[in-house]
Design a protein around this motif. Structure first.
Motif, short mmCIF file in Angstrom:
data_model
loop_
_atom_site.label_atom_id
_atom_site.label_comp_id
_atom_site.label_asym_id
_atom_site.label_seq_id
_atom_site.Cartn_x
_atom_site.Cartn_y
_atom_site.Cartn_z
N GLU A 67 0.93 -1.27 -0.20
CA GLU A 67 -0.10 -0.09 0.03
C GLU A 67 0.87 1.44 -0.17
O GLU A 67 0.52 2.28 -0.66
CB GLU A 67 -1.02 0.10 1.14
CG GLU A 67 -2.07 -1.06 1.21
CD GLU A 67 -1.59 -2.40 1.39
OE1 GLU A 67 -2.59 -3.09 1.46
OE2 GLU A 67 -0.46 -2.68 1.94
N GLU A 68 1.92 1.33 0.90
CA GLU A 68 2.82 2.48 0.66
C GLU A 68 3.70 2.64 -0.71
O GLU A 68 3.55 3.72 -1.07
CB GLU A 68 3.85 2.38 1.88
CG GLU A 68 3.33 2.34 3.37
CD GLU A 68 4.36 2.05 4.36
OE1 GLU A 68 5.29 2.55 4.61
OE2 GLU A 68 4.57 0.74 4.77
N ALA A 71 0.85 4.16 -3.01
CA ALA A 71 -0.36 5.01 -2.51
C ALA A 71 -0.53 6.21 -3.57
O ALA A 71 -1.61 6.61 -4.00
CB ALA A 71 0.15 5.71 -1.21
N ASP A 72 0.65 6.74 -4.33
CA ASP A 72 0.43 7.95 -5.11
C ASP A 72 0.38 7.63 -6.58
O ASP A 72 0.61 8.31 -7.34
CB ASP A 72 1.59 8.75 -4.97
CG ASP A 72 3.16 8.40 -5.12
OD1 ASP A 72 3.04 7.13 -5.02
OD2 ASP A 72 4.10 9.11 -5.19
N THR A 177 -5.55 8.42 -7.41
CA THR A 177 -4.66 7.66 -7.00
C THR A 177 -4.90 6.42 -6.31
O THR A 177 -6.21 6.21 -6.10
CB THR A 177 -3.68 8.27 -5.96
OG1 THR A 177 -4.57 8.70 -4.80
CG2 THR A 177 -3.12 9.54 -6.55
N GLU A 179 -4.33 5.22 -3.47
CA GLU A 179 -4.81 5.61 -2.25
C GLU A 179 -6.19 5.96 -2.08
O GLU A 179 -6.80 5.66 -1.35
CB GLU A 179 -3.74 6.69 -1.56
CG GLU A 179 -3.86 6.83 -0.25
CD GLU A 179 -3.13 7.71 0.76
OE1 GLU A 179 -2.42 7.55 1.50
OE2 GLU A 179 -2.85 8.73 -0.05
N GLN A 180 -6.57 6.73 -2.93
CA GLN A 180 -7.89 7.32 -3.21
C GLN A 180 -8.91 6.27 -3.33
O GLN A 180 -9.80 6.35 -2.87
CB GLN A 180 -8.01 8.40 -4.09
CG GLN A 180 -7.24 9.78 -3.78
CD GLN A 180 -7.39 10.83 -4.80
OE1 GLN A 180 -7.26 10.56 -6.10
NE2 GLN A 180 -7.31 12.05 -4.24
N ASP A 182 -8.46 3.31 -2.71
CA ASP A 182 -8.72 2.47 -1.37
C ASP A 182 -9.59 3.11 -0.36
O ASP A 182 -10.56 2.32 0.33
CB ASP A 182 -7.21 2.17 -0.81
CG ASP A 182 -6.39 1.40 -1.45
OD1 ASP A 182 -7.02 0.48 -2.22
OD2 ASP A 182 -5.11 1.43 -1.28
N TYR A 183 -9.57 4.52 0.03
CA TYR A 183 -10.34 5.23 0.57
C TYR A 183 -11.85 4.97 0.10
O TYR A 183 -12.63 4.72 1.00
CB TYR A 183 -10.12 6.64 0.58
CG TYR A 183 -8.72 6.94 1.56
CD1 TYR A 183 -8.20 6.04 2.56
CD2 TYR A 183 -8.04 8.00 1.20
CE1 TYR A 183 -7.26 6.42 3.18
CE2 TYR A 183 -6.98 8.32 1.93
CZ TYR A 183 -6.59 7.57 2.97
OH TYR A 183 -5.21 7.73 3.61
#
Length: 240
Positions: A67-68, A71-72, A177, A179-180, A182-183
């Motif tokens: 995930e890290e 993320a972007d 992204t 990360e987005q 995922d949210y």
């Protein structure tokens, strides 16, 4: 364009393979290496196998989770040699290079463990799977060799575009992204449970299919915001 591409190695067992991957990257003009929980790194064996690509090793980003590392990113392509229970968009190495250059997004190529590759969960985080069409009777590639194949196709695509007119991405809003997304999926799952569409005790593969849907549609950041706002309104209505 090649500065938009990162190579991500997940849970690498043998440090020599990290060095081999770094060498393959430098041969083909790639520089961004991410290492997810490597078992033995830093290592002199990695430096030795890199054969001069030590700058890539020195600048490698080491993180604890995939995930890290992602993320972007806006486009994620995972290497896979196996068929999956849920079909996923599949490309060969040359088609994956076309995607990178046609879409112009921050892209990660993800490579799995030497002995068993990427898990199903890790592969589900990818927009596409890339399969190197080796012979069925001996299909396992060394990690450095697999990176070399992908890096070569990216290099050939880069060279082919040098004399061609630049293609501008005319989309009006940047892509969402990883990360987005995922949210968004976490938020969606919560709302689906609240409105009793999803049974948390028997989720089946509903959220996996929603992930595939969102990744296949390649949401932009405005669409991401719209969907998050819609889910927030649904939450309010469900509570009223």
């Amino acid at each position: 364009m090649q500065n938009k591409v990162r190579i991500v190695l997940v849970n690498t067992s043998h440090p020599g393979n990290i060095g081999g991957a770094a060498r393959a990257m430098k041969n083909m003009g790639l520089a961004d290496l991410y290492l997810v929980a490597p078992r033995d790194y830093p290592s002199q064996e990695a430096v030795s196998r890199a054969s001069g690509a030590t700058d890539i090793l020195e600048n490698a980003v080491v993180v604890d989770t995939l995930e890290e590392a992602l993320a972007d990113c806006q486009l994620v392509i995972g290497t896979s040699a196996r068929e999956r229970t849920i079909p996923w968009p599949l490309v060969d190495p040359r088609e994956s290079a076309d995607l990178v250059f046609n879409e112009g997004l921050e892209t990660a190529f993800v490579f799995g463990r030497e002995d068993r590759g990427l898990t199903n969960e890790e592969l589900q985080r990818c927009h596409y799977h890339v399969h190197i069409p080796s012979v069925a009777s001996f299909s396992s590639l060394n990690l450095g060799a697999a990176v070399q194949v992908i890096a070569y196709e990216l290099r050939m695509k880069f060279l082919a575009t040098q004399d061609a007119p630049a293609v501008q991405n005319k989309w009006d809003v940047p892509a969402a992204t990883v990360e987005q997304v995922d949210y968004l999926l976490v938020h969606l799952e919560k709302v689906l449970v609240d409105i009793e569409f999803l049974d948390p005790e028997m989720p089946m593969q509903v959220m996996t299919r929603f992930r595939r849907l969102f990744q296949r549609s390649r949401l932009d950041q405005q669409e991401y915001g719209m969907l998050r706002g819609m889910l927030t309104s649904m939450e309010k209505q469900a509570k009223s």
